[in-house]
Design an enzyme around this catalytic site. Sequence first.
Site, PDB file in Angstrom:
ATOM      1  CE  LYS A  33     -17.221  -5.705   3.608  1.00  0.00           C
ATOM      2  NZ  LYS A  33     -16.631  -7.256   3.515  1.00  0.00           N
ATOM      3  CG  PHE A  76      -9.624  -9.079  10.979  1.00  0.00           C
ATOM      4  CD1 PHE A  76      -8.486  -9.567  11.607  1.00  0.00           C
ATOM      5  CD2 PHE A  76      -9.813  -9.205   9.780  1.00  0.00           C
ATOM      6  CE1 PHE A  76      -7.742 -10.106  10.716  1.00  0.00           C
ATOM      7  CE2 PHE A  76      -8.860  -9.737   9.142  1.00  0.00           C
ATOM      8  CZ  PHE A  76      -7.792 -10.102   9.356  1.00  0.00           C
ATOM      9  CD  GLN A  77      -7.393  -6.976   7.515  1.00  0.00           C
ATOM     10  OE1 GLN A  77      -8.214  -6.710   6.686  1.00  0.00           O
ATOM     11  NE2 GLN A  77      -6.206  -7.493   7.098  1.00  0.00           N
ATOM     12  CG  MET A 119      23.108  11.539   2.340  1.00  0.00           C
ATOM     13  SD  MET A 119      24.312  12.691   1.611  1.00  0.00           S
ATOM     14  CE  MET A 119      23.594  13.473   0.363  1.00  0.00           C
ATOM     15  CD  GLU A 158      -1.741  -2.247   1.446  1.00  0.00           C
ATOM     16  OE1 GLU A 158      -0.642  -2.698   1.970  1.00  0.00           O
ATOM     17  OE2 GLU A 158      -2.536  -3.104   1.965  1.00  0.00           O
TER      18      GLU A 158
END
Lengths: 572, 163
Positions: free
Chosen positions: A162, A112-113, A479, A50
Amino acid sequence: MELSGAEIVVQYLRDEGVEYVFGYPGGAVLHIYDALFNQDDVKHILVRHEQAAAHAADGYARATGRPGVALVTSGPGATNAVTGIATAYMDSIPLVVLTGQVASPFIGSDAFQEVDTVGITRPCVKHNFLIKRREDIAETFKKAFYIATSGRPGPVVVDIPKDITDPNVRIPYAYPSKIKMRSYNPVAKGHLGQIKKAVEMMLSAKRPVVYTGGGVIIGDAADELTRLIHATGFPITSTLMGLGGFPASDRQFLGMLGMHGTYEANMAMHDTDVLVAIGARFDDRVTGHVAHFCPNAKIIHVDIDPSSISKNVKVHVPIVGPVQKVLKDMVKVVKETRQQPEEGALKAWWEQIEQWRAMDCLRYDRQSSKIKPQFAVETLYKVTGGDAYVCSDVGQHQMFAAQFYGFDKPRRWINSGGLGTMGFGLPSAMGVKMAFPEQEVALVTGEASIQMCIQELATCKQHDLPIKIILLNNGYMGMVRQWQEFFYDRRYSNSYVDALPDFVKLSESFGHVGMRVERPEDLEGAMREAFAIKDRLVFLDVIVDPEENVYPMIEAGKGHHEMYLSPASELV
Amino acid sequence: MRHIISILIENEAGALSRVAGLFSARGYNIESLTVAPTEDVSLSRMTLVTSGSEQIVEQITKQLNKLIDVIKLLDITEGAHIEREMMLIKVKADRGHRDEVSRLVDIFRGRIIDVTDVSFIVEMTGSPSKLDAFINAVHEDLVVEVVRTGPCGIARGSKGLTL
């Protein structure tokens, strides 16, 4: 038209003219994915993580000026996207990020999630929303796009539970053609009195410098800026984010300023008597120690964000407004006023600047038997005719690209300046390539950065994105190693990337073309070969000098006049 | 210097946390913060007390203005203004101290709003310094509990901070 919540989301995106959504499915967004499946207008680009969805949308936005759109699921989908959201926030890039959320009745139950996406993203978004009723979807999206793209742009997160997208509940939908927000009214133009005051100050300057930033690019003000610079004859320097806002090939351009800026740009900053800052925010990498910053200058600052003005450095003439409009007005005032620039003083100033420029601070060892990273970027410039979209990751290669690829046009240089996000490069290049499939898109990266989003090679394969990856492979986090060399007595603590993959085989395993170059004399041929392959991604592993440093360099906390210069320039 | 910033903000979920989050993220002080809906329920009014140099307070007001939900704000300490705070204070008031406490409450124009055989609850409004003075005047052994709202403020004169 009666639509479900999920269909409203997708229909809204169609009505908004969104071409691409970069995303990754998951439980909380399945209804939306189902609605996406049933149409062809909004194309979904499936990333492999993501973070890349947000970066790809970001790259698309930087290259086109249109808002980038990402779609991720709840919980880990949202947290993975946070780095990409924060990256866009720091560079003021318009993004709309849709995050799924657990169904409303479960919010707050550690379902959940579930994460508090609105809470987690609050400090790194311009604004965010949690949609509570399906009737609010269209209007919320309208606000999200408006907020993301207007004023000082930035990412907006829209969190959608949802149940709100339930396909079985349909409500009427119409695209909201107008939106008005009593609490949000970005400034439409600059104050003319202030602009006149600024021009008067500019024309009486003896040692003026114009310092421009990403605001010129984001605000589509490159043409107006060029007109102003040509009308005044002033020297101009740009931040990392502003490159391309004024043609690098123009004699009036002094190169980039700041920590790795040119000698002439930084010395001019130090000695200037009137500094004109345009769409720049006086970042610490630009100013160095603020107490030593432009010690003798009166400062004019043009910015759309009032909170940027006098934040780090006190300014004398602030002008709040969209850069493009302000510059247009400035050019007009410059042309109409009877006041003439200080010709004699300007001439002397340019002579001084040319002396500084003659130091040739970007000089490097061209006789080296190793490939110098600077040479690699110069070769890229030559092979692409200076006209490619160049994306980068973060580190030495980013600075070399900024110093040695002279950008003549805006929106061609795509990099993470504010947040400095390693891993930004490859996904952002995907976004650019989606937007401009016919243009050359090159990614200049390092072997440390590329591994942070290497999985996106699969996305490039699936969606046919023939990006050209130029890996400046020095086997170090360059760097970090450079700082350790300078400031930690060469103790290279954990900056050596041992156990590197064979990038040629790696890219081949993803279905791409892999090539490796180790000798300077082979580089141009290899690059030409890579760019001649139009329909495939080519991963060019360029083995460069492992201990080359980026010069000039101003140590953090020092002034512009206290630069380290390259040993190659024989000035130390 | 101490500043009182009055804010009109959309009365929406999360608006308060945007303000509070701004202060913690940027390292600004909040001495107190009061918030409640106004006569228009879609609007909340906040009174925020902070302190810092002129430059910091300028940044605070700019950053607050930048929040999308903030409609208007005013640093009321820039002009003549009135501030009031309310306090509920529970003090011990047994046989030996009842008269003394009650006299003090009168002097400070407070009201005793609850009485038991060993305690009073006193309600008092005024400037924060007046409430401080009352607390100091009551012997510290007698103070059981102090609840203060933090000040709310309004600019003097006929003009209002309205839409």
